[in-house]
Design a protein around this motif. Structure first.
Motif, short mmCIF file in Angstrom:
data_model
loop_
_atom_site.label_atom_id
_atom_site.label_comp_id
_atom_site.label_asym_id
_atom_site.label_seq_id
_atom_site.Cartn_x
_atom_site.Cartn_y
_atom_site.Cartn_z
N ALA A 144 -16.10 -11.90 1.58
CA ALA A 144 -17.04 -10.87 2.04
C ALA A 144 -17.75 -11.28 3.34
O ALA A 144 -18.12 -10.42 4.14
CB ALA A 144 -18.08 -10.58 0.96
N LEU A 145 -17.91 -12.58 3.56
CA LEU A 145 -18.55 -13.08 4.78
C LEU A 145 -17.61 -13.01 5.98
O LEU A 145 -18.03 -13.26 7.10
CB LEU A 145 -19.04 -14.51 4.58
N GLY A 146 -16.34 -12.74 5.74
CA GLY A 146 -15.41 -12.62 6.86
C GLY A 146 -14.12 -13.39 6.71
O GLY A 146 -13.29 -13.38 7.60
N GLY A 147 -13.93 -14.07 5.61
CA GLY A 147 -12.66 -14.78 5.41
C GLY A 147 -12.86 -16.20 4.92
O GLY A 147 -13.98 -16.69 4.81
N TYR A 148 -11.75 -16.83 4.63
CA TYR A 148 -11.76 -18.17 4.03
C TYR A 148 -11.79 -19.26 5.11
O TYR A 148 -10.84 -20.00 5.28
CB TYR A 148 -10.56 -18.35 3.12
N THR A 149 -12.90 -19.35 5.84
CA THR A 149 -13.09 -20.42 6.81
C THR A 149 -14.00 -21.48 6.18
O THR A 149 -14.67 -21.22 5.18
CB THR A 149 -13.76 -19.89 8.09
N HIS A 150 -14.03 -22.64 6.79
CA HIS A 150 -14.89 -23.71 6.30
C HIS A 150 -16.35 -23.25 6.28
O HIS A 150 -17.06 -23.42 5.29
CB HIS A 150 -14.73 -24.97 7.16
N ALA A 151 -16.80 -22.64 7.37
CA ALA A 151 -18.20 -22.20 7.46
C ALA A 151 -18.53 -21.16 6.39
O ALA A 151 -19.58 -21.23 5.76
CB ALA A 151 -18.48 -21.63 8.85
N ASN A 152 -17.63 -20.20 6.18
CA ASN A 152 -17.88 -19.17 5.16
C ASN A 152 -17.87 -19.76 3.76
O ASN A 152 -18.66 -19.34 2.90
CB ASN A 152 -16.85 -18.05 5.27
#
Length: 185
Positions: A144-152
């Motif tokens: 929901a935050l924008g994808g499966y990135t380290h930051a998210n």
């Protein structure tokens, strides 16, 4: 009486020209930033075949029957495995598989509302992944935050795990701050 002031008309002109020049330069800099494409994300991958393992559990304990499917970020199946009678699994990920990977647990159940769990693999050096309601909540929040990135994933984990506000900083800790979290290092 003629008073000479530094603010007479002949002194205002260079200041105005300087101000207008600075505004034009700043506007040009902002416009050049807007046209700059974002930096490309570095694609992490498994250089060699890697075994991932872990457990599947809910609030009642280990779940001993079901299937785990490992897909890429677009939903393409990479591999799958069955959960052993111990509630644990092992799955081999082929070499050169790009991350992130989404691991989804599908329970063996006739119930339509049986729990599915998800966890996301974003680091090639970590090989232990459990599938639980909490990992599912974190994965859903990161998506929901924008994808499966380290930051998210970090933000989603921080938002999903309860830490009392009074214990988030050393200033809110009541006691000897040199002993909190194992002491200062």
């Amino acid at each position: 009486m003629n008073i000479h002031s530094p603010f007479t008309k002949k002194h205002k002109m260079p200041g105005i020209v300087l101000l207008l020049t600075a505004c034009c330069l700043l506007t040009a800099c902002e416009q050049s930033k807007q046209g700059t494409p974002p930096l490309p994300q570095i694609v992490k991958k498994y250089d060699t075949a890697t075994t991932l393992e872990g457990a599947v559990s809910n609030n009642a304990g280990l779940i001993k029957a079901g299937t785990i499917k490992v897909t890429d970020n677009q939903g393409q199946l990479i591999t799958s495995t069955v959960v052993q009678n111990t509630g644990h699994y092992r799955v081999e990920i082929p070499a050169n598989t790009a991350l992130p990977l989404v691991m989804t647990f599908y329970p063996e159940s006739d119930k339509k509302d049986a729990e599915q769990f998800v966890t996301v693999v974003i680091h090639p050096t970590i090989t232990q992944y459990d599938l639980t309601p909490l990992t599912t909540m974190i994965a859903n929040k990161a998506k929901a935050l924008g994808g499966y990135t380290h930051a998210n994933m970090v933000q989603a984990a921080a938002d999903s795990v309860h830490v009392p506000d009074a214990n988030k900083t050393t200033s809110g800790f009541r006691g000897d701050p040199t002993t909190q979290y194992g002491g200062w290092h």
